[in-house]
Write a protein that holds these residues in place. Structure first.
Motif, PDB file in Angstrom:
ATOM      1  N   LYS A 187    -126.525  16.843 -27.720  1.00 49.26           N
ATOM      2  CA  LYS A 187    -125.453  17.046 -28.700  1.00 49.26           C
ATOM      3  C   LYS A 187    -125.470  18.478 -29.222  1.00 49.26           C
ATOM      4  O   LYS A 187    -126.511  18.995 -29.621  1.00 49.26           O
ATOM      5  CB  LYS A 187    -125.617  16.072 -29.865  1.00 49.26           C
ATOM      6  CG  LYS A 187    -124.511  16.180 -30.906  1.00 49.26           C
ATOM      7  CD  LYS A 187    -124.719  15.177 -32.034  1.00 49.26           C
ATOM      8  CE  LYS A 187    -123.613  15.298 -33.078  1.00 49.26           C
ATOM      9  NZ  LYS A 187    -123.816  14.339 -34.193  1.00 49.26           N
ATOM     10  N   ASP A 188    -124.300  19.105 -29.216  1.00 45.38           N
ATOM     11  CA  ASP A 188    -124.155  20.454 -29.764  1.00 45.38           C
ATOM     12  C   ASP A 188    -124.000  20.341 -31.277  1.00 45.38           C
ATOM     13  O   ASP A 188    -122.989  19.842 -31.773  1.00 45.38           O
ATOM     14  CB  ASP A 188    -122.932  21.133 -29.144  1.00 45.38           C
ATOM     15  CG  ASP A 188    -122.766  22.575 -29.599  1.00 45.38           C
ATOM     16  OD1 ASP A 188    -123.578  23.040 -30.424  1.00 45.38           O
ATOM     17  OD2 ASP A 188    -121.820  23.235 -29.129  1.00 45.38           O
ATOM     18  N   VAL A 189    -125.011  20.795 -32.016  1.00 43.86           N
ATOM     19  CA  VAL A 189    -125.002  20.650 -33.475  1.00 43.86           C
ATOM     20  C   VAL A 189    -124.635  21.953 -34.182  1.00 43.86           C
ATOM     21  O   VAL A 189    -124.763  22.059 -35.398  1.00 43.86           O
ATOM     22  CB  VAL A 189    -126.376  20.152 -33.976  1.00 43.86           C
ATOM     23  CG1 VAL A 189    -126.660  18.762 -33.438  1.00 43.86           C
ATOM     24  CG2 VAL A 189    -127.490  21.128 -33.594  1.00 43.86           C
ATOM     25  N   GLY A 190    -124.165  22.944 -33.412  1.00 48.44           N
ATOM     26  CA  GLY A 190    -123.827  24.218 -34.036  1.00 48.44           C
ATOM     27  C   GLY A 190    -125.054  25.103 -34.188  1.00 48.44           C
ATOM     28  O   GLY A 190    -126.151  24.766 -33.746  1.00 48.44           O
ATOM     29  N   TYR A 191    -124.858  26.222 -34.833  1.00 46.92           N
ATOM     30  CA  TYR A 191    -125.907  27.235 -34.930  1.00 46.92           C
ATOM     31  C   TYR A 191    -127.167  26.701 -35.606  1.00 46.92           C
ATOM     32  O   TYR A 191    -127.111  26.082 -36.672  1.00 46.92           O
ATOM     33  CB  TYR A 191    -125.376  28.442 -35.704  1.00 46.92           C
ATOM     34  CG  TYR A 191    -126.430  29.479 -36.023  1.00 46.92           C
ATOM     35  CD1 TYR A 191    -126.964  30.274 -35.024  1.00 46.92           C
ATOM     36  CD2 TYR A 191    -126.884  29.649 -37.330  1.00 46.92           C
ATOM     37  CE1 TYR A 191    -127.933  31.227 -35.315  1.00 46.92           C
ATOM     38  CE2 TYR A 191    -127.846  30.600 -37.635  1.00 46.92           C
ATOM     39  CZ  TYR A 191    -128.367  31.383 -36.616  1.00 46.92           C
ATOM     40  OH  TYR A 191    -129.323  32.319 -36.909  1.00 46.92           O
ATOM     41  N   ILE A 192    -128.314  26.952 -34.966  1.00 41.77           N
ATOM     42  CA  ILE A 192    -129.630  26.651 -35.535  1.00 41.77           C
ATOM     43  C   ILE A 192    -130.386  27.972 -35.626  1.00 41.77           C
ATOM     44  O   ILE A 192    -130.530  28.680 -34.622  1.00 41.77           O
ATOM     45  CB  ILE A 192    -130.420  25.658 -34.657  1.00 41.77           C
ATOM     46  CG1 ILE A 192    -129.660  24.339 -34.523  1.00 41.77           C
ATOM     47  CG2 ILE A 192    -131.805  25.413 -35.237  1.00 41.77           C
ATOM     48  CD1 ILE A 192    -130.332  23.347 -33.591  1.00 41.77           C
ATOM     49  N   ALA A 193    -130.848  28.305 -36.812  1.00 39.63           N
ATOM     50  CA  ALA A 193    -131.475  29.614 -37.017  1.00 39.63           C
ATOM     51  C   ALA A 193    -132.759  29.774 -36.216  1.00 39.63           C
ATOM     52  O   ALA A 193    -133.056  30.854 -35.704  1.00 39.63           O
ATOM     53  CB  ALA A 193    -131.744  29.829 -38.503  1.00 39.63           C
ATOM     54  N   GLU A 194    -133.520  28.700 -36.078  1.00 41.21           N
ATOM     55  CA  GLU A 194    -134.816  28.783 -35.396  1.00 41.21           C
ATOM     56  C   GLU A 194    -134.708  28.193 -33.996  1.00 41.21           C
ATOM     57  O   GLU A 194    -134.158  27.108 -33.802  1.00 41.21           O
ATOM     58  CB  GLU A 194    -135.874  28.017 -36.192  1.00 41.21           C
ATOM     59  CG  GLU A 194    -137.263  28.082 -35.575  1.00 41.21           C
ATOM     60  CD  GLU A 194    -138.274  27.271 -36.367  1.00 41.21           C
ATOM     61  OE1 GLU A 194    -139.410  27.124 -35.894  1.00 41.21           O
ATOM     62  OE2 GLU A 194    -137.917  26.782 -37.456  1.00 41.21           O
ATOM     63  N   ASP A 195    -135.261  28.897 -33.018  1.00 40.68           N
ATOM     64  CA  ASP A 195    -135.259  28.379 -31.645  1.00 40.68           C
ATOM     65  C   ASP A 195    -136.209  27.190 -31.548  1.00 40.68           C
ATOM     66  O   ASP A 195    -137.369  27.278 -31.951  1.00 40.68           O
ATOM     67  CB  ASP A 195    -135.699  29.469 -30.665  1.00 40.68           C
ATOM     68  CG  ASP A 195    -134.691  30.599 -30.577  1.00 40.68           C
ATOM     69  OD1 ASP A 195    -133.597  30.441 -31.142  1.00 40.68           O
ATOM     70  OD2 ASP A 195    -135.005  31.628 -29.954  1.00 40.68           O
ATOM     71  N   ARG A 196    -135.733  26.095 -30.957  1.00 42.56           N
ATOM     72  CA  ARG A 196    -136.548  24.882 -30.853  1.00 42.56           C
ATOM     73  C   ARG A 196    -137.106  24.666 -29.447  1.00 42.56           C
ATOM     74  O   ARG A 196    -138.079  23.943 -29.285  1.00 42.56           O
ATOM     75  CB  ARG A 196    -135.711  23.669 -31.272  1.00 42.56           C
ATOM     76  CG  ARG A 196    -135.134  23.763 -32.681  1.00 42.56           C
ATOM     77  CD  ARG A 196    -136.223  23.813 -33.733  1.00 42.56           C
ATOM     78  NE  ARG A 196    -135.690  23.963 -35.069  1.00 42.56           N
ATOM     79  CZ  ARG A 196    -135.333  22.946 -35.847  1.00 42.56           C
ATOM     80  NH1 ARG A 196    -135.414  21.706 -35.399  1.00 42.56           N
ATOM     81  NH2 ARG A 196    -134.875  23.168 -37.064  1.00 42.56           N
ATOM     82  N   GLY A 197    -136.474  25.209 -28.440  1.00 44.73           N
ATOM     83  CA  GLY A 197    -137.015  25.115 -27.093  1.00 44.73           C
ATOM     84  C   GLY A 197    -136.471  23.964 -26.270  1.00 44.73           C
ATOM     85  O   GLY A 197    -135.747  23.086 -26.759  1.00 44.73           O
ATOM     86  N   ALA A 198    -136.856  23.960 -24.992  1.00 40.18           N
ATOM     87  CA  ALA A 198    -136.337  22.984 -24.031  1.00 40.18           C
ATOM     88  C   ALA A 198    -136.827  21.571 -24.324  1.00 40.18           C
ATOM     89  O   ALA A 198    -136.060  20.609 -24.266  1.00 40.18           O
ATOM     90  CB  ALA A 198    -136.747  23.400 -22.620  1.00 40.18           C
ATOM     91  N   ARG A 199    -138.100  21.425 -24.624  1.00 44.19           N
ATOM     92  CA  ARG A 199    -138.647  20.082 -24.856  1.00 44.19           C
ATOM     93  C   ARG A 199    -137.975  19.419 -26.049  1.00 44.19           C
ATOM     94  O   ARG A 199    -137.669  18.213 -26.014  1.00 44.19           O
ATOM     95  CB  ARG A 199    -140.158  20.177 -25.077  1.00 44.19           C
ATOM     96  CG  ARG A 199    -140.857  18.831 -25.112  1.00 44.19           C
ATOM     97  CD  ARG A 199    -142.353  19.002 -25.192  1.00 44.19           C
ATOM     98  NE  ARG A 199    -143.050  17.733 -25.107  1.00 44.19           N
ATOM     99  CZ  ARG A 199    -144.366  17.610 -25.150  1.00 44.19           C
ATOM    100  NH1 ARG A 199    -145.123  18.703 -25.271  1.00 44.19           N
ATOM    101  NH2 ARG A 199    -144.932  16.426 -25.070  1.00 44.19           N
ATOM    102  N   TYR A 200    -137.735  20.190 -27.090  1.00 39.72           N
ATOM    103  CA  TYR A 200    -137.035  19.659 -28.265  1.00 39.72           C
ATOM    104  C   TYR A 200    -135.643  19.170 -27.865  1.00 39.72           C
ATOM    105  O   TYR A 200    -135.220  18.069 -28.237  1.00 39.72           O
ATOM    106  CB  TYR A 200    -136.933  20.751 -29.336  1.00 39.72           C
ATOM    107  CG  TYR A 200    -136.090  20.368 -30.530  1.00 39.72           C
ATOM    108  CD1 TYR A 200    -136.671  19.757 -31.633  1.00 39.72           C
ATOM    109  CD2 TYR A 200    -134.722  20.630 -30.552  1.00 39.72           C
ATOM    110  CE1 TYR A 200    -135.897  19.402 -32.736  1.00 39.72           C
ATOM    111  CE2 TYR A 200    -133.943  20.281 -31.644  1.00 39.72           C
ATOM    112  CZ  TYR A 200    -134.533  19.666 -32.732  1.00 39.72           C
ATOM    113  OH  TYR A 200    -133.763  19.313 -33.820  1.00 39.72           O
ATOM    114  N   ALA A 201    -134.926  20.003 -27.108  1.00 40.85           N
ATOM    115  CA  ALA A 201    -133.556  19.644 -26.726  1.00 40.85           C
ATOM    116  C   ALA A 201    -133.522  18.388 -25.864  1.00 40.85           C
ATOM    117  O   ALA A 201    -132.636  17.535 -26.027  1.00 40.85           O
ATOM    118  CB  ALA A 201    -132.909  20.807 -25.980  1.00 40.85           C
ATOM    119  N   LEU A 202    -134.488  18.243 -24.959  1.00 41.85           N
ATOM    120  CA  LEU A 202    -134.457  17.136 -24.000  1.00 41.85           C
ATOM    121  C   LEU A 202    -135.073  15.850 -24.542  1.00 41.85           C
ATOM    122  O   LEU A 202    -134.892  14.786 -23.944  1.00 41.85           O
ATOM    123  CB  LEU A 202    -135.162  17.562 -22.714  1.00 41.85           C
ATOM    124  CG  LEU A 202    -134.470  18.705 -21.955  1.00 41.85           C
ATOM    125  CD1 LEU A 202    -135.326  19.179 -20.790  1.00 41.85           C
ATOM    126  CD2 LEU A 202    -133.089  18.285 -21.471  1.00 41.85           C
TER     127      LEU A 202
END
Length: 333
Positions: free
Chosen positions: A215-230
């Motif tokens: 899900k595209d949640v819009g701008y996130i100030a901190e990078d969370r990485g691939a594992r977080y996204a998946l």
């Protein structure tokens, strides 16, 4: 006697004791030696002529090969990057203190000098600057401001002359470094390995899966990485790009994340147009893949790369495309 298919030759004869006649052996030997020498000379002449022809043909082939290489080498820039584009961007710089600043610094990124779909030919600005180039092909412009008055402000304007391609062109990168894990690209995570195997290492399947499930949640100030996204199935363009790169690398496809801008109708860059996407290797070129929009091998002429993310060069925060003296306030116009 008829020899060598030519004229008759008379040889002297020597009588035997029984008055029989035979050819003189010495005469025959002399004649044969002479004929052999003539034959050898003629054969050598033919070999020399043939060798001359072979040498000439080899020389001609070499000349044509060198000429072709020179033509391709010197005409590649014009032939490959056929779209001429001028891009402009500017920054408002303010002294946010009540102090007179004798000197202050500002560092901003410039378009990547060259990749499979862009070539930067020239960059200019209304203020003096130095260019800093790293081993990943990233260019930074360093402005050293002098004598900034209290609460004073000025505008820095930058113009870049670009050549873009309509299709990805051959470009060489260190593939091995773009197959391994790095911060926010957790290639070795079990969840990523399992999903990559299910998607058969197919880049279109990977892009479609991310597009349909994260899900595209819009701008996130901190990078969370691939594992977080998946695993959390959420993120912004940075997480979408990181997720694709991790899955592609886990499938053995060299890839990297890229930051820059998307141009549509205007040639002026806007802060809100900043975006992260991915590049993956196919054949001898690197293709665009924007998982957030499910764009695969498309968008050439619109995506302008400003930053290559890899093991050698990575920003602490992928959304930051400039750094500056903390006494300054800087805003992209």
């Amino acid at each position: 006697m008829l020899l060598n298919g030519r004229d008759w030759v008379e040889f002297p004869v020597v009588p035997d004791k029984d008055n029989s006649r035979r050819l003189g052996s010495e005469s025959i030997a002399k004649f044969c030696s002479k004929e052999l020498m003539i034959s050898l000379v003629n054969h050598r002449t033919r070999i020399e002529h043939f060798s001359g022809y072979v040498f000439f043909i080899a020389f001609l082939v070499a000349v044509l090969a060198v000429s072709g290489w020179v033509y391709i080498h010197w005409h590649k820039r014009e032939a490959v990057y056929e779209i001429e584009k001028t891009i402009r961007y500017s920054f408002l710089v303010k002294n946010k203190t009540a102090e007179y600043l004798e000197s202050a610094s500002l560092k901003v990124f410039a378009p990547v000098r060259q990749n499979s779909y862009q070539l930067m030919e020239e960059i200019t600005a209304n203020k003096p600057f130095e260019i800093q180039l790293d081993q990943s092909g990233n260019q930074s412009l360093i402005f050293k401001l002098k004598g900034v008055p209290p609460y004073g402000s000025e505008v820095i304007s930058i113009t870049a002359e670009m050549k873009l391609s309509r299709a990805p062109q051959p470009f060489s990168l260190n593939e091995k470094s773009l197959l391994i894990a790095e911060p926010n690209i957790e290639v070795d995570a079990l969840e990523i390995r399992d999903l990559a195997e299910k998607l058969d290492g197919n880049v279109r399947k990977i892009a479609a899966w991310i597009f349909n499930n994260v899900k595209d949640v819009g701008y996130i100030a901190e990078d969370r990485g691939a594992r977080y996204a998946l695993t959390r199935l959420r993120g912004d363009c940075t997480e979408f790009a990181s997720a694709f790169v991790a899955l592609a690398r886990a499938s053995g496809v060299p890839s990297r994340m890229v930051g820059g801008f998307i141009l549509e109708n205007s040639s002026k860059l806007q802060a809100e147009s900043y975006h992260n996407w991915a590049e993956y290797k196919f054949g001898d070129a690197w293709k665009i893949l924007d998982a957030q929009s499910n764009i695969v091998d498309s968008g050439y002429g619109q995506y302008i790369s400003f930053y290559n993310f890899d093991g050698f060069s990575r920003l602490e925060n992928s959304q930051r495309f400039l750094s500056y003296d903390q006494r300054l306030f800087v805003q992209m116009l």
